[in-house]
Write an enzyme that holds these catalytic residues in place. Structure first.
Site, PDB file in Angstrom:
ATOM      1  N   ARG A 170     -32.874 -48.147  32.689  1.00 46.92           N
ATOM      2  CA  ARG A 170     -32.135 -49.075  33.469  1.00 46.92           C
ATOM      3  C   ARG A 170     -32.529 -50.186  34.182  1.00 46.92           C
ATOM      4  O   ARG A 170     -33.524 -49.992  34.729  1.00 46.92           O
ATOM      5  CB  ARG A 170     -31.322 -47.978  34.353  1.00 46.92           C
ATOM      6  CG  ARG A 170     -30.127 -48.541  34.981  1.00 46.92           C
ATOM      7  CD  ARG A 170     -29.535 -47.607  35.957  1.00 46.92           C
ATOM      8  NE  ARG A 170     -30.496 -47.135  37.331  1.00 46.92           N
ATOM      9  CZ  ARG A 170     -29.662 -46.811  38.552  1.00 46.92           C
ATOM     10  NH1 ARG A 170     -28.553 -46.551  38.441  1.00 46.92           N
ATOM     11  NH2 ARG A 170     -30.625 -46.596  39.410  1.00 46.92           N
ATOM     12  N   TYR A 203     -28.584 -49.881  50.474  1.00 46.29           N
ATOM     13  CA  TYR A 203     -30.027 -50.045  50.142  1.00 46.29           C
ATOM     14  C   TYR A 203     -30.298 -50.608  48.725  1.00 46.29           C
ATOM     15  O   TYR A 203     -31.338 -50.864  48.409  1.00 46.29           O
ATOM     16  CB  TYR A 203     -30.828 -48.826  50.293  1.00 46.29           C
ATOM     17  CG  TYR A 203     -30.239 -47.559  49.606  1.00 46.29           C
ATOM     18  CD1 TYR A 203     -30.262 -47.150  48.415  1.00 46.29           C
ATOM     19  CD2 TYR A 203     -29.438 -46.820  50.456  1.00 46.29           C
ATOM     20  CE1 TYR A 203     -29.520 -45.860  47.922  1.00 46.29           C
ATOM     21  CE2 TYR A 203     -28.791 -45.431  49.957  1.00 46.29           C
ATOM     22  CZ  TYR A 203     -28.946 -45.117  48.335  1.00 46.29           C
ATOM     23  OH  TYR A 203     -28.157 -44.219  48.107  1.00 46.29           O
ATOM     24  N   LYS A 204     -29.203 -50.756  48.023  1.00 44.27           N
ATOM     25  CA  LYS A 204     -29.484 -51.534  46.676  1.00 44.27           C
ATOM     26  C   LYS A 204     -29.407 -52.800  46.820  1.00 44.27           C
ATOM     27  O   LYS A 204     -30.287 -53.263  47.046  1.00 44.27           O
ATOM     28  CB  LYS A 204     -28.293 -50.870  45.792  1.00 44.27           C
ATOM     29  CG  LYS A 204     -28.465 -49.112  45.743  1.00 44.27           C
ATOM     30  CD  LYS A 204     -27.242 -48.666  44.632  1.00 44.27           C
ATOM     31  CE  LYS A 204     -27.134 -47.022  44.880  1.00 44.27           C
ATOM     32  NZ  LYS A 204     -28.363 -46.664  44.246  1.00 44.27           N
ATOM     33  N   PHE A 217     -21.170 -40.696  40.238  1.00 39.31           N
ATOM     34  CA  PHE A 217     -22.247 -40.354  40.742  1.00 39.31           C
ATOM     35  C   PHE A 217     -22.172 -38.960  41.027  1.00 39.31           C
ATOM     36  O   PHE A 217     -21.131 -38.471  41.742  1.00 39.31           O
ATOM     37  CB  PHE A 217     -22.793 -41.095  41.746  1.00 39.31           C
ATOM     38  CG  PHE A 217     -24.135 -40.971  42.339  1.00 39.31           C
ATOM     39  CD1 PHE A 217     -25.301 -41.446  41.346  1.00 39.31           C
ATOM     40  CD2 PHE A 217     -24.803 -40.407  43.554  1.00 39.31           C
ATOM     41  CE1 PHE A 217     -26.600 -41.187  41.527  1.00 39.31           C
ATOM     42  CE2 PHE A 217     -26.157 -40.013  43.511  1.00 39.31           C
ATOM     43  CZ  PHE A 217     -26.946 -40.534  42.570  1.00 39.31           C
ATOM     44  N   ASP A 219     -16.026 -46.028  45.300  1.00 40.50           N
ATOM     45  CA  ASP A 219     -17.485 -45.894  45.641  1.00 40.50           C
ATOM     46  C   ASP A 219     -18.193 -47.195  45.172  1.00 40.50           C
ATOM     47  O   ASP A 219     -17.887 -47.545  43.855  1.00 40.50           O
ATOM     48  CB  ASP A 219     -18.095 -44.683  44.847  1.00 40.50           C
ATOM     49  CG  ASP A 219     -19.662 -44.755  45.430  1.00 40.50           C
ATOM     50  OD1 ASP A 219     -20.177 -45.807  45.991  1.00 40.50           O
ATOM     51  OD2 ASP A 219     -20.163 -43.702  45.578  1.00 40.50           O
TER      52      ASP A 219
END
Length: 395
Positions: free
Chosen positions: A354, A207-208, A113, A182
């Site tokens: 996505r 939060y995912k 990321f 990560d």
């Protein structure tokens, strides 16, 4: 066996919406709304500052961390919450580099990321180190005795490609290299066993797939073999051994507690704690199997009905996380048209559509509706309309 129809009922999912964007932001768990309201009224409202002791706000980062530990193959007392993911990347990477002072290379890949790479670029510049970024498939061959830290996101945020954490960690250790993983797209999505593979450091957001809400705090894990030697460069009040002695000089707290920085976000941690209730009794093997079923059905449906799209994720489900990506030259507009028709996925530049699959609330009916709607959007050329090409601040 986990009953996913029961877990779905624990979320607020708007009528007529098919939500396949939980890999960006999980939906609202019903318990979180009620728990936060109760915390604000009964704790903040009535206890005022006494809530730090009476309601246990001060120990929230450890208690919630222990709940996440069970989802990532870590042990009690090894995970602590707080701050943003970028801050936790900074803490973990700087601590890992300090454990290998004779080496100056940080190795990462182009699927990482960007924020992680930005943090690494800043650290490399301040420490006169070298950040080497290679293609994902080239990582193993680049691990050598000059590398201090291997820093990777286990699941690629664009393609869903999944690194072999066990194999890469083993190869790193053979060369004296520390690993930093990560888990932003792994925690709550795939089976993770940090202690089992012997990883060194790990971080992740909540939060995912963990559904902690926008801006929910990140977590950090340090392998117990490093916990008393790891020295975070970002040293904060709450990471002090005796924060309320107000010493002028920093003395690190024991173990993972030293990775705390500032005041914990109590309201956000309360929402996350409630969100984690959904995971009680969930079989991770069943969740992973369900995720694969959903992803494979989606790929088959899209390839049969949407020949305009190119698969951008590994076809082998063992080599990807819980998301599937396709490419299209006008992916942004296609996704906006899809969202306008009630199917929410997301776009990643320059040309990626996505779709995330979260078995806690996604089922076969979501996959089939998404395929039907995508086929309609492409077949009718609806995406060519001007309104679907206008971009907001967040894409």
């Amino acid at each position: 066996m986990t009953d996913f129809s029961q877990t779905r009922a624990l979320f607020h999912l708007p009528d007529s919406i098919t939500y396949l964007d939980g890999n960006s932001l999980g939906p609202l768990p019903l318990a979180a709304r009620d728990r936060v309201a109760r915390m604000m009224g009964e704790e903040w409202g009535n206890m005022l500052i006494g809530g730090w002791n009476q309601a246990g706000w001060y120990t929230q980062p450890r208690r919630v961390g222990d709940r996440i530990a069970g989802l990532i193959g870590a042990g009690p007392g090894q995970v602590v919450m707080g701050d943003t993911l970028s801050i936790k990347v900074y803490q973990a990477l700087s601590a890992a580099l300090s454990l290998r002072p004779e080496r100056r290379v940080i190795l990462s890949d182009s699927g990482n990321f960007p924020s992680d790479l930005y943090v690494a670029q800043g650290i490399a510049r301040s420490r006169d180190a070298d950040l080497r970024v290679v293609a994902p498939g080239e990582v193993a061959g680049m691990i050598g005795p000059e590398v201090a830290v291997l820093m990777l996101t286990e699941v690629d945020y664009r393609t869903g490609r999944r690194h072999d954490m066990a194999a890469l960690t083993a190869r790193a250790h053979e060369n004296g290299v520390l690993t930093l993983w990560d888990l932003a797209h792994s925690a709550g999505a795939v089976d993770v066993d940090l202690l089992g593979v012997g990883a060194d450091f790990a971080v992740g957001c909540t939060y995912k797939y963990l559904n902690g809400g926008p801006g929910a705090p990140a977590f950090i894990w340090v392998n117990p073999r490093h916990a008393e030697r790891a020295q975070p460069s970002l040293q904060g009040w709450m990471g002090h051994a005796a924060p309320f002695d107000f010493d002028r000089d920093y003395q690190p707290a024991a173990g993972i507690e030293r990775m705390r920085v500032g005041t914990p976000p109590v309201i956000a941690l309360t929402a996350l704690d409630a969100a984690l209730d959904v995971w009680d009794g969930v079989d991770m093997a069943a969740l992973r199997a369900r995720s694969i079923t959903l992803g494979q059905r989606f790929i088959a449906g899209v390839e049969a009905r949407c020949p305009q799209l190119e698969l951008h994720s590994p076809r082998d489900p063992a080599r990807r996380g819980s998301q599937v990506s396709f490419r299209h030259a006008s992916a942004f507009a296609v996704m906006q048209a899809l969202i306008a028709n009630g199917v929410i996925g997301d776009f990643r530049a320059p040309d990626v559509l996505r779709f995330g699959f979260a078995p806690l609330y996604n089922g076969i009916e979501d996959v089939d509706r998404a395929v039907d709607t995508l086929a309609m959007v492409l077949g009718s050329a609806m995406w060519q309309r001007a309104e679907f090409h206008r971009r907001g601040d967040v894409t």
